[in-house]
Design an enzyme around this catalytic site. Sequence first.
Site, mmCIF file in Angstrom:
data_model
loop_
_atom_site.group_PDB
_atom_site.id
_atom_site.type_symbol
_atom_site.label_atom_id
_atom_site.label_comp_id
_atom_site.label_asym_id
_atom_site.label_seq_id
_atom_site.Cartn_x
_atom_site.Cartn_y
_atom_site.Cartn_z
ATOM 1 N N SER A 15 12.880 -10.875 11.746
ATOM 2 C CA SER A 15 11.766 -10.778 10.772
ATOM 3 C C SER A 15 10.455 -10.491 11.505
ATOM 4 O O SER A 15 10.335 -10.745 12.717
ATOM 5 C CB SER A 15 11.663 -12.114 10.018
ATOM 6 O OG SER A 15 10.527 -12.142 9.186
ATOM 7 N N ASP A 59 19.588 -21.293 17.140
ATOM 8 C CA ASP A 59 18.435 -22.157 16.891
ATOM 9 C C ASP A 59 17.694 -22.234 18.225
ATOM 10 O O ASP A 59 18.197 -22.813 19.190
ATOM 11 C CB ASP A 59 18.883 -23.547 16.421
ATOM 12 C CG ASP A 59 17.698 -24.454 16.130
ATOM 13 O OD1 ASP A 59 16.581 -24.183 16.634
ATOM 14 O OD2 ASP A 59 17.878 -25.450 15.395
ATOM 15 N N TYR A 166 0.504 -26.748 15.168
ATOM 16 C CA TYR A 166 0.688 -25.327 15.517
ATOM 17 C C TYR A 166 -0.169 -24.950 16.729
ATOM 18 O O TYR A 166 0.319 -24.358 17.698
ATOM 19 C CB TYR A 166 0.313 -24.483 14.300
ATOM 20 C CG TYR A 166 0.528 -22.994 14.449
ATOM 21 C CD1 TYR A 166 1.811 -22.460 14.456
ATOM 22 C CD2 TYR A 166 -0.554 -22.125 14.559
ATOM 23 C CE1 TYR A 166 2.004 -21.093 14.566
ATOM 24 C CE2 TYR A 166 -0.363 -20.754 14.661
ATOM 25 C CZ TYR A 166 0.923 -20.245 14.666
ATOM 26 O OH TYR A 166 1.117 -18.878 14.776
HETATM 27 N N1 LIG Z 1 2.019 -13.153 11.512
HETATM 28 C C1 LIG Z 1 0.909 -13.548 12.097
HETATM 29 O O1 LIG Z 1 -0.200 -13.279 11.616
HETATM 30 C C2 LIG Z 1 0.970 -14.311 13.392
HETATM 31 C C3 LIG Z 1 -0.245 -14.593 14.038
HETATM 32 C C4 LIG Z 1 -0.229 -15.282 15.241
HETATM 33 C C5 LIG Z 1 0.972 -15.686 15.786
HETATM 34 N N2 LIG Z 1 2.124 -15.413 15.160
HETATM 35 C C6 LIG Z 1 3.365 -15.861 15.781
HETATM 36 O O2 LIG Z 1 4.250 -14.790 15.873
HETATM 37 C C7 LIG Z 1 5.597 -15.269 15.860
HETATM 38 C C8 LIG Z 1 6.375 -14.475 14.823
HETATM 39 O O3 LIG Z 1 5.802 -14.729 13.561
HETATM 40 P P1 LIG Z 1 6.035 -13.770 12.305
HETATM 41 O O4 LIG Z 1 4.733 -13.616 11.646
HETATM 42 O O5 LIG Z 1 6.807 -12.588 12.727
HETATM 43 O O6 LIG Z 1 6.896 -14.765 11.387
HETATM 44 P P2 LIG Z 1 8.259 -14.540 10.584
HETATM 45 O O7 LIG Z 1 8.402 -15.784 9.777
HETATM 46 O O8 LIG Z 1 8.261 -13.220 9.916
HETATM 47 O O9 LIG Z 1 9.365 -14.507 11.733
HETATM 48 C C9 LIG Z 1 9.717 -15.658 12.469
HETATM 49 C C10 LIG Z 1 11.195 -15.566 12.794
HETATM 50 O O10 LIG Z 1 11.518 -16.732 13.556
HETATM 51 C C11 LIG Z 1 12.786 -17.210 13.079
HETATM 52 N N3 LIG Z 1 12.926 -18.624 13.358
HETATM 53 C C12 LIG Z 1 12.271 -19.666 12.795
HETATM 54 N N4 LIG Z 1 12.734 -20.824 13.286
HETATM 55 C C13 LIG Z 1 13.699 -20.502 14.185
HETATM 56 C C14 LIG Z 1 14.550 -21.262 15.017
HETATM 57 N N5 LIG Z 1 14.541 -22.605 15.032
HETATM 58 N N6 LIG Z 1 15.404 -20.607 15.838
HETATM 59 C C15 LIG Z 1 15.463 -19.249 15.820
HETATM 60 N N7 LIG Z 1 14.701 -18.482 15.045
HETATM 61 C C16 LIG Z 1 13.821 -19.116 14.234
HETATM 62 C C17 LIG Z 1 12.779 -16.921 11.580
HETATM 63 O O11 LIG Z 1 14.088 -16.924 11.033
HETATM 64 C C18 LIG Z 1 12.114 -15.556 11.546
HETATM 65 O O12 LIG Z 1 13.065 -14.526 11.644
HETATM 66 C C19 LIG Z 1 5.503 -16.767 15.575
HETATM 67 O O13 LIG Z 1 5.617 -17.478 16.777
HETATM 68 C C20 LIG Z 1 4.101 -16.929 15.007
HETATM 69 O O14 LIG Z 1 3.581 -18.208 15.247
HETATM 70 C C21 LIG Z 1 2.160 -14.735 13.963
#
Ligand SMILES: NC(=O)c1ccc[n+]([C@@H]2O[C@H](COP(=O)([O-])OP(=O)(O)OC[C@H]3O[C@@H](n4cnc5c(N)ncnc54)[C@H](O)[C@@H]3O)[C@@H](O)[C@H]2O)c1
Length: 258
Positions: A15, A59, A166
């Site tokens: 994702s 996980d 976080y």
């Molecule tokens: N989207 C933003 O604006 C943003 C900003 C700053 C940081 N981030 C960071 O970027 C990273 C990705 O975020 P995103 O926006 O793509 O989120 P998202 O929710 O689209 O994707 C996160 C993915 O991590 C997986 N996941 C969650 N828990 C898990 C686990 N225990 N084991 C394995 N997989 C697991 C989910 O199934 C998902 O596929 C995260 O670390 C988030 O904190 C995102």
Amino acid sequence: MSFKNTRAVVSGGASGLGLGVVERIVAQGGKVAILDINDEQGQLIASRFPQQIIFCKTDISKEDDVDNAVDLAAKTFGSINLAVGCAGILGAGKIISKKGPMPADYFQKVIDINLMGTFLLTRAAAKHMQNNELPEPDSESNQERGVIVHTASIAAYEGQFGQVAYSATKSAIVGMMLPLAREFASSAIRCMAIAPGMFETPMLAKVPDDIREGLYKGIPFPSRFGTADEFAKMVEHIFDNQMLNGSVIRLDGAARLQ
Ligand SMILES: NC(=O)c1ccc[n+]([C@@H]2O[C@H](COP(=O)([O-])OP(=O)(O)OC[C@H]3O[C@@H](n4cnc5c(N)ncnc54)[C@H](O)[C@@H]3O)[C@@H](O)[C@H]2O)c1
């Protein structure tokens, strides 16, 4: 150098930002293992490119899951030369709310996925990378054994209300980069983190339109959320540019959280 000869593992690759990295690697002919807890989505993505993607239900907070998945990726591809950590959860909540103090196991869950997961992926990837042959000096590849890229957040620096858990995990990721780079230098492995601002992914999809407009105003230029491909391009640049090591790059359109 591009992602053409990449043999990668990407946590959270089913994702959002992780999926953007997976798609960019696949488009350039590289191979990638998706490590994600979302079985259905991971299987679906892998089934579209069976020659290039394997899915390992993982996980990221579980030691055996991560070790087994990275071992499988290295066995399937022959080796791995890139690990990207994108698995993460928001873990929002006040420490003291109307419901009472934040349960310790909720705080622990955020630490386990965001921080322990970062450590476990780093450990499992570096174990394999250290055994890679150095590329021939005249090859297109950098003279190194591997690159590890993790995802922090600008909340590491400007955590907002309700982001204690976080922000704690994201600033810990920032703190890991220099000692990791120093430790892995003798193995010719680099380690970097990206601190994204706000990106258009399922994590932020639920933000209502009125709040979204307000968030856009807080991003000087460009006043919009970033795309997963813009994040993936940064990962590609880090993979390519050997001088990037032990540091964190903000990718945020000059946004500073209130
Ligand atoms: N989207 C933003 O604006 C943003 C900003 C700053 C940081 N981030 C960071 O970027 C990273 C990705 O975020 P995103 O926006 O793509 O989120 P998202 O929710 O689209 O994707 C996160 C993915 O991590 C997986 N996941 C969650 N828990 C898990 C686990 N225990 N084991 C394995 N997989 C697991 C989910 O199934 C998902 O596929 C995260 O670390 C988030 O904190 C995102």
